[in-house]
Design an enzyme around this catalytic site. Structure first.
Site, PDB file in Angstrom:
ATOM      1  N   GLY A  22       0.825  -1.202   0.000  1.00 47.23           N
ATOM      2  CA  GLY A  22       0.000   0.000   0.000  1.00 47.23           C
ATOM      3  C   GLY A  22       0.853   1.242   0.000  1.00 47.23           C
ATOM      4  N   SER A  23       0.433   2.239   0.769  1.00 44.17           N
ATOM      5  CA  SER A  23       1.098   3.538   0.785  1.00 44.17           C
ATOM      6  C   SER A  23       2.592   3.417   1.069  1.00 44.17           C
ATOM      7  CB  SER A  23       0.443   4.442   1.838  1.00 44.17           C
ATOM      8  OG  SER A  23       1.147   5.657   1.975  1.00 44.17           O
ATOM      9  N   SER A  32      -3.563  -5.442  -5.051  1.00 42.90           N
ATOM     10  CA  SER A  32      -2.184  -5.137  -4.674  1.00 42.90           C
ATOM     11  C   SER A  32      -1.216  -6.153  -5.262  1.00 42.90           C
ATOM     12  CB  SER A  32      -2.045  -5.092  -3.149  1.00 42.90           C
ATOM     13  OG  SER A  32      -2.765  -4.014  -2.598  1.00 42.90           O
ATOM     14  N   GLN A  92      -2.291  -6.858  11.468  1.00 39.89           N
ATOM     15  CA  GLN A  92      -0.971  -7.454  11.663  1.00 39.89           C
ATOM     16  C   GLN A  92      -0.952  -8.677  12.584  1.00 39.89           C
ATOM     17  OE1 GLN A  92       2.129  -4.690  12.693  1.00 39.89           O
ATOM     18  NE2 GLN A  92       1.678  -3.314  10.979  1.00 39.89           N
ATOM     19  N   HIS A 151       5.875   0.905  12.431  1.00 39.88           N
ATOM     20  CA  HIS A 151       5.140   1.479  13.559  1.00 39.88           C
ATOM     21  C   HIS A 151       5.154   0.445  14.673  1.00 39.88           C
ATOM     22  CE1 HIS A 151       2.373   3.767  15.904  1.00 39.88           C
ATOM     23  NE2 HIS A 151       1.311   3.026  15.660  1.00 39.88           N
TER      24      HIS A 151
END
Length: 340
Positions: free
Chosen positions: A26-27, A52, A85, A107
């Site tokens: 993604g981003s 994706s 996740q 993160h």
């Protein structure tokens, strides 16, 4: 003072001969994958079938199931939304974490709040560019980079920090500077910034200002321009040169209003509320609530989201933006973009 690393401080040779799997496209995922590949790193992508997968394949990557990618890779960077996740990790990544492999994140939420508990035999690091994926990619292509954070949670091999820095260098961050931090600091400050300032604080401030003007009899269209639309002009100035440059650039009348009215809007009580928000993050109260909300299929999240879409600010905003074709909605993945 923070410890900052640049390209010249880092030996990317520690990644030589290793395969990096990017889990998610993604981003952030597409930027990390392409930047590392362009830096000469062997990169594969791990995904579930879908758009994706097709996009990553079109971009020239070898694409595998998440489990197969985790099996093939030496370094596994998880760039999925926070809420997805833990399940993906438990079912598809953990079974392939043989001794000496490296698990990476952009993160720290799931590791810090124990939703992912890596085995003691693997390295665990964080490499977090401080910008959205499209900017991470564009600046890399332009020969620059987005500053980043790096942290080590677990060093099983004695090379975790070196690998984390090498990854950050190949992603372009060390061109600008990589700041050393911890999983705790990155997670807690990131959540606080989102909640108290960038998202929660800003959206509440904008709505309150809009409502104040409309309730006083002013036209909603004018209130929208004054309280939301022009916010970008001010934030861009702050982004470029801090509060000082913003104040230099605005009129003296606006600056005097800033000095006089700002402390009346954000009071000592407001700052105490911020401290309470930070406490909820530090104690895990916020994380627990968000985890339970997801386990319950997000009933409150969905209800609030639908209600907010119908706020008069949003209704008039949609109408006004039709008058401004130069204003284009950007895709998701700016604040908290590492999660995408």
């Amino acid at each position: 003072m923070a410890k900052v690393f640049y390209n010249g401080d880092i030996n990317e040779g520690v990644l030589q001969g290793k395969t990096v799997a990017i889990i998610g496209y993604g981003s952030q995922g597409h930027a990390h994958a392409q930047n590392l590949r362009d830096s000469g790193q062997e990169v594969i992508v791990g995904l579930r079938p879908g758009k994706s997968w097709d996009k990553a394949a079109e971009d020239g990557f070898q694409v595998y199931s998440v489990r197969e990618a985790a099996s093939r890779a030496d370094v596994i960077m998880i760039l999925l939304p926070d809420e997805h996740q833990p399940t993906v990790y438990k079912n598809e990544i953990e079974p392939e974490l043989s001794e000496g492999k490296t698990l990476a994140f952009a993160h720290g939420f799931n590791v810090h709040f124990n939703q992912i508990v890596p085995p003691a035999t693997v390295d665990v690091f964080l490499a977090a560019p401080k910008g959205p994926g499209h900017l991470v990619r564009r600046t890399y292509v332009d020969g620059a980079g987005v500053p980043g954070l790096v942290a080590v949670y677990q060093d099983a091999t004695g090379q975790a920090k070196d690998i984390a820095l090498a990854y950050s260098k190949m992603n372009g961050s060390a061109r600008a500077g990589v700041i050393e931090t911890t999983f705790q600091e990155e997670t807690e400050t990131d959540l606080f910034g989102e909640q108290a300032v960038l998202c929660g604080g800003t959206s509440a401030l904008v709505k309150a200002g809009f409502e104040t003007l409309v309730e006083a009899g002013y036209q909603p269209e004018v209130a929208y321009f004054e309280c939301l639309h022009e916010l970008k002009l001010i934030v861009d100035l702050m982004y470029e040169g801090g509060l000082e440059y913003m104040r230099y650039s605005i009129s003296d009348t606006a600056q005097w209003g800033d000095f006089q009215a700002g402390p009346r809007v954000v009071t000592a009580e407001t700052k105490q509320a911020m401290k309470d928000i930070l406490s909820d993050i530090q104690t895990g109260k916020f994380a627990k609530g968000w985890i339970l909300e997801n386990q319950a299929n997000r009933p409150e999240f969905t209800a609030i989201n639908e209600r907010e879409k119908n706020h008069p600010l949003e209704v008039v905003g949609r109408e006004l933006r039709e008058m401004m074709p130069f204003v284009k909605a950007k895709s998701k993945g700016v604040v908290g973009s590492a999660k995408n």
